[in-house]
Write an enzyme that holds these catalytic residues in place. Structure first.
Site, PDB file in Angstrom:
ATOM      1  N   GLY A  46      50.628  73.873  -3.109  1.00 26.84           N
ATOM      2  CA  GLY A  46      49.711  72.947  -3.747  1.00 26.84           C
ATOM      3  C   GLY A  46      48.351  72.989  -3.081  1.00 26.84           C
ATOM      4  N   GLN A  51      39.973  70.304  -0.843  1.00 24.55           N
ATOM      5  CA  GLN A  51      40.285  71.251   0.230  1.00 24.55           C
ATOM      6  C   GLN A  51      39.429  72.519   0.155  1.00 24.55           C
ATOM      7  OE1 GLN A  51      44.755  70.873  -0.570  1.00 24.55           O
ATOM      8  NE2 GLN A  51      44.710  71.323   1.608  1.00 24.55           N
ATOM      9  N   CYS A  94      50.374  71.481   5.452  1.00 27.09           N
ATOM     10  CA  CYS A  94      49.137  71.323   4.689  1.00 27.09           C
ATOM     11  C   CYS A  94      48.195  72.470   5.044  1.00 27.09           C
ATOM     12  CB  CYS A  94      48.494  69.982   5.035  1.00 27.09           C
ATOM     13  SG  CYS A  94      46.970  69.702   4.121  1.00 27.09           S
ATOM     14  N   LEU A  95      47.621  73.102   4.022  1.00 30.10           N
ATOM     15  CA  LEU A  95      46.735  74.241   4.283  1.00 30.10           C
ATOM     16  C   LEU A  95      45.479  73.823   5.048  1.00 30.10           C
ATOM     17  CD1 LEU A  95      47.052  76.077   0.837  1.00 30.10           C
ATOM     18  CD2 LEU A  95      48.161  76.684   3.007  1.00 30.10           C
ATOM     19  N   HIS A 136      51.797  64.592  -2.290  1.00 32.42           N
ATOM     20  CA  HIS A 136      50.988  65.121  -1.180  1.00 32.42           C
ATOM     21  C   HIS A 136      49.567  65.438  -1.672  1.00 32.42           C
ATOM     22  CE1 HIS A 136      50.453  68.021   2.373  1.00 32.42           C
ATOM     23  NE2 HIS A 136      49.418  68.269   1.597  1.00 32.42           N
ATOM     24  N   GLU A 137      49.473  66.121  -2.818  1.00 34.69           N
ATOM     25  CA  GLU A 137      48.153  66.510  -3.333  1.00 34.69           C
ATOM     26  C   GLU A 137      47.370  65.298  -3.818  1.00 34.69           C
ATOM     27  OE1 GLU A 137      47.160  69.320  -2.496  1.00 34.69           O
ATOM     28  OE2 GLU A 137      49.151  70.082  -1.991  1.00 34.69           O
ATOM     29  N   HIS A 140      45.505  63.723  -1.100  1.00 35.49           N
ATOM     30  CA  HIS A 140      44.236  64.392  -0.775  1.00 35.49           C
ATOM     31  C   HIS A 140      43.070  63.808  -1.584  1.00 35.49           C
ATOM     32  CE1 HIS A 140      45.079  67.626   2.009  1.00 35.49           C
ATOM     33  NE2 HIS A 140      46.121  68.033   1.309  1.00 35.49           N
TER      34      HIS A 140
END
Ligand code: NI
Length: 169
Positions: A46, A51, A94-95, A136-137, A140
């Site tokens: 995701g 991000q 997480c990226l 999660h996304e 963000h």
């Protein structure tokens, strides 16, 4: 399509609240495609627009395994309209915080409303990893990160480590 740079902590942009997409036009579709390519390349399941430095309520997801083949979702203005009663625990990465994993308990199923890549409204019932990834996304988009689920002490340690790294780079 082109690959975008993924922003990591402690960049303060990751704490910004993203604003709604007014219209899914060709520019938004281009961003969606670039985000998907960036996410696949990372690799991750995701990615939220913030991000890659764009504070818009937009995310891409694909939790399918290799055997299933790609099954991407593009979500503009996603909104959770129902949360299930059962929960699911998952060790999330997480990226934007490479190398850090946090065990997080979240509702195990969700219903999400969003606008798709063609600009059509959609409603999706998700469970398992997809439900976790959607939440999660969505976090963000409101400036929330997985380190916020850690104890204050551990969170400060992680932030210090990344601040130090940012100085070296
Ligand atoms: Ni993330």
């Amino acid at each position: 399509m082109s690959k975008l740079d993924i922003i990591t902590i402690p960049d303060p942009i990751l704490r910004e609240i993203s604003t709604p997409i007014e219209r899914v036009d060709d520019d938004v579709r281009q961003l969606m495609d670039d985000m998907l390519e960036t996410m696949y390349d990372a690799p991750g399941v995701g990615l939220a627009a913030i991000q890659v430095g764009v504070p818009k309520r937009l995310l891409v997801l694909d939790v399918a395994d290799e055997e299933e083949g790609p099954k991407p979702f593009f979500m503009a203005n996603p909104e959770i309209v129902r949360l299930g009663d059962t929960t699911r625990v998952h060790e999330e990465g997480c990226l934007s915080i490479p190398g850090i994993h946090v065990e997080i308990e979240r509702p195990g199923d969700v219903v999400v409303r969003y606008v798709d890549r063609r600009g059509e409204p959609q409603e999706l019932a998700a469970n398992g990893l997809l439900a976790t990834a959607i939440q999660h996304e969505l976090d963000h988009l409101d400036g929330r990160l997985i380190i916020d689920f850690m104890s204050r002490l551990k969170r400060d340690m992680v932030i210090r480590k990344f601040k130090k790294q940012a100085r070296v780079d």
